[in-house]
Design a protein around this motif. Sequence first.
Motif, mmCIF file in Angstrom:
data_model
loop_
_atom_site.group_PDB
_atom_site.id
_atom_site.type_symbol
_atom_site.label_atom_id
_atom_site.label_comp_id
_atom_site.label_asym_id
_atom_site.label_seq_id
_atom_site.Cartn_x
_atom_site.Cartn_y
_atom_site.Cartn_z
ATOM 1 N N SER A 163 31.930 35.435 29.136
ATOM 2 C CA SER A 163 33.239 36.092 28.953
ATOM 3 C C SER A 163 33.165 37.380 28.144
ATOM 4 C CB SER A 163 34.239 35.170 28.242
ATOM 5 O OG SER A 163 34.258 33.944 28.862
ATOM 6 N N SER A 216 45.069 33.898 28.019
ATOM 7 C CA SER A 216 45.453 32.797 28.899
ATOM 8 C C SER A 216 45.456 31.475 28.140
ATOM 9 C CB SER A 216 44.546 32.721 30.121
ATOM 10 O OG SER A 216 43.221 32.702 29.728
ATOM 11 N N GLN A 217 44.761 31.441 26.984
ATOM 12 C CA GLN A 217 44.745 30.190 26.221
ATOM 13 C C GLN A 217 46.166 29.780 25.834
ATOM 14 O OE1 GLN A 217 42.145 28.405 26.032
ATOM 15 N NE2 GLN A 217 43.000 26.796 24.766
ATOM 16 N N TYR A 238 35.278 27.477 37.210
ATOM 17 C CA TYR A 238 34.528 27.621 35.973
ATOM 18 C C TYR A 238 33.929 26.280 35.596
ATOM 19 C CZ TYR A 238 32.897 28.988 31.445
ATOM 20 O OH TYR A 238 32.055 29.266 30.391
ATOM 21 N N SER A 295 41.500 39.500 29.241
ATOM 22 C CA SER A 295 40.294 39.377 28.410
ATOM 23 C C SER A 295 39.045 39.816 29.141
ATOM 24 C CB SER A 295 40.098 37.923 27.970
ATOM 25 O OG SER A 295 41.075 37.557 27.041
ATOM 26 N N LYS A 296 38.957 39.516 30.428
ATOM 27 C CA LYS A 296 37.723 39.822 31.162
ATOM 28 C C LYS A 296 37.781 41.220 31.768
ATOM 29 C CE LYS A 296 36.225 35.265 31.667
ATOM 30 N NZ LYS A 296 34.992 34.574 31.924
ATOM 31 N N TYR A 347 36.497 24.109 32.263
ATOM 32 C CA TYR A 347 36.622 25.063 31.149
ATOM 33 C C TYR A 347 36.979 24.300 29.865
ATOM 34 C CZ TYR A 347 38.615 29.169 28.714
ATOM 35 O OH TYR A 347 38.906 30.172 27.821
ATOM 36 N N THR A 385 44.620 36.690 32.772
ATOM 37 C CA THR A 385 44.233 37.245 31.471
ATOM 38 C C THR A 385 43.694 38.664 31.612
ATOM 39 O OG1 THR A 385 42.787 36.907 29.560
ATOM 40 C CG2 THR A 385 41.893 36.234 31.667
ATOM 41 N N ARG A 422 43.881 40.145 23.378
ATOM 42 C CA ARG A 422 44.680 38.906 23.386
ATOM 43 C C ARG A 422 45.959 39.067 24.209
ATOM 44 N NH1 ARG A 422 41.698 36.268 23.956
ATOM 45 N NH2 ARG A 422 42.834 34.341 23.582
ATOM 46 N N TYR A 426 41.116 33.542 36.263
ATOM 47 C CA TYR A 426 40.662 34.298 35.091
ATOM 48 C C TYR A 426 39.777 35.501 35.384
ATOM 49 C CZ TYR A 426 36.475 31.650 35.987
ATOM 50 O OH TYR A 426 35.370 31.132 36.593
ATOM 51 N N ASP A 477 44.309 28.721 37.066
ATOM 52 C CA ASP A 477 43.747 29.705 36.130
ATOM 53 C C ASP A 477 42.903 30.685 36.937
ATOM 54 O OD1 ASP A 477 42.522 31.122 34.124
ATOM 55 O OD2 ASP A 477 41.685 29.389 33.070
HETATM 56 C C1 PLP Z 1 38.192 29.675 32.863
HETATM 57 C C2 PLP Z 1 38.642 30.706 31.863
HETATM 58 N N1 PLP Z 1 39.946 30.939 31.718
HETATM 59 C C3 PLP Z 1 40.385 31.862 30.833
HETATM 60 C C4 PLP Z 1 39.521 32.604 30.068
HETATM 61 C C5 PLP Z 1 40.061 33.667 29.152
HETATM 62 O O1 PLP Z 1 40.660 33.182 28.041
HETATM 63 P P1 PLP Z 1 41.595 34.103 27.140
HETATM 64 O O2 PLP Z 1 42.529 34.853 28.032
HETATM 65 O O3 PLP Z 1 42.313 33.151 26.267
HETATM 66 O O4 PLP Z 1 40.702 35.049 26.380
HETATM 67 C C6 PLP Z 1 38.169 32.372 30.177
HETATM 68 C C7 PLP Z 1 37.254 33.098 29.305
HETATM 69 O O5 PLP Z 1 36.264 32.611 28.871
HETATM 70 C C8 PLP Z 1 37.705 31.416 31.102
HETATM 71 O O6 PLP Z 1 36.403 31.188 31.254
#
Ligand code: PLP
Length: 510
Positions: free
Chosen positions: A145, A211-212, A283, A343-344, A236, A341, A351, A313, A311
């Motif tokens: 990630s 996404s958490q 995942y 994040s990636k 995950y 998300t 966040r 992601y 999800d």
């Molecule tokens: C399956 C999955 N969902 C979501 C995320 C992203 O999480 P967040 O948006 O909370 O950073 C990741 C990142 O590791 C992931 O592997």
Amino acid sequence: MARMKRVPASFLPPIALDSRTKTPMYRQLYDWFRRAVIDGQMRPGQRVPSTRGLAAELKISRIPVLQAYEQLLAEGYFETFVGAGTCVASSIPDDALSPPFVKKRKGQQEIVGKRGPRRMSRRGVALTQSPEQSWLDNLGAFRVSLPALDHFPIRIWSNLVARHSRRPIKGIMAYAHAMGYLPFREAIAEYLSTVRGVRCDASQILVTTGSQQALQLSAQVLLDPKDRVCLEEPGYPSARHAFMMAGAQLVPISVDRDGLNVEEMIRRGRGARAVYVTPSHQYPTGMTMSASRRLLLLNWAASSGAWIIEDDYDSEYRFGSHPISSLQGLDTDARVIYVGTFSKVLFPALRLGYVVVPRDLVPAFFAARDAADVFSSTLYQAVLTDFIREGHFARHIRRMRMLYMDRRKALVNALQTQMGDMTEVIGTEAGMHLVAMLPAGTDDVEVSRKAGQRGISATPVSSCYLTAPARGGLVLGYGGANARQIHDGVGKLKMSIQDLSRAMIRRNLQ
Ligand SMILES: Cc1ncc(COP(=O)(O)O)c(C=O)c1O
């Protein structure tokens, strides 16, 4: 004398002294400072007030202050330095800091510390008992990630941040709507409809802290304690934690090359209230859910009244084939809660994530977010809106897609040339990670530990299982590692596996 790190002075919490008790004043002061040091309210190296100053502030004689300081110096809580006065010691006596441990007794949960047993929730205990994920503390090669942060258009981003920061209008600085900044929600809805085939408008988009939080809110809104929720196995780990926080019962369902085994879920998941899936890119295995499984899953949800939490992601990054449309886009019964998300695609410290909520659930999600932490920073939502609207987002994704495709190839090549048949790569050509399966009988947690000692982050695939896996493997992220780091990193992984094999042979010979 070793020089101690100087920590700037900070505010002291109020010191309450009681002149009516039998406890002498010096003892009350001693107890107060000792507690403040142990609880971390005063940090190592932090200056403490002068005895004269403190006595004046507390309106007491200087003698008890001197006595308390002397005692704290003698016991190693304070240290004095010429020219620096008295400070909290750089290392505190070990027994003072020994962490509390969690104990379970006849269905009760307690955290046992110096003050005796203290009750906490079953959920709290279960979370503290989840195995530590030390590989996530390491930001070296193969950290999952982690995007290519050095390729992020930081100058453009900084200009946009400056643009919005210079305009401290009410809209950026005051309380805002729990669903998020409207122009941002409009931009997300447009992006999802065009690129991911999601059927939604801005009124259904709830902006979340990654996404958490979207998973956590979904669990809070949709599940009661003890409700059953089906999860992919392997899956995950953070999704597992979000459902554990809601007190749900986790039902692990196997994954094969067509993604979640929906037939098994229908058999074993009787009465389940929800299922969590990553259908575009499972995942961690990287499988894509087949069309027939998607339809079966949607039919099951419609007939059983269960919710599907999808999800999505990292689906921006597919290399060999066209992007797969979302499950949400196929849903005719508004059963899918779609989670995404930034994040990636951008960076995790932003966040920012989102959840596309079925219309009738919007008031409940709104209220849950409001109760949780009210809303996400408007500044970054506004910055990201411009980043999307001005075309930087689409350009960044295009560039990163090419980069990650190259990095994936580099990693697969390095694994093949340096390790031969020691590992077997699984998963579709997508995303920012792959799974390298290890030879049967290899302990992936041990390999990960040894790799960690060499500065490499390798997530053991077993950490993604609730039950014991048949075979170990490593989840390897390639987003944040360049060609050199990939080459060297694979060399270090190989050494880690060889170290472990040698240790096993030695153990067997003894
Ligand atoms: C399956 C999955 N969902 C979501 C995320 C992203 O999480 P967040 O948006 O909370 O950073 C990741 C990142 O590791 C992931 O592997």
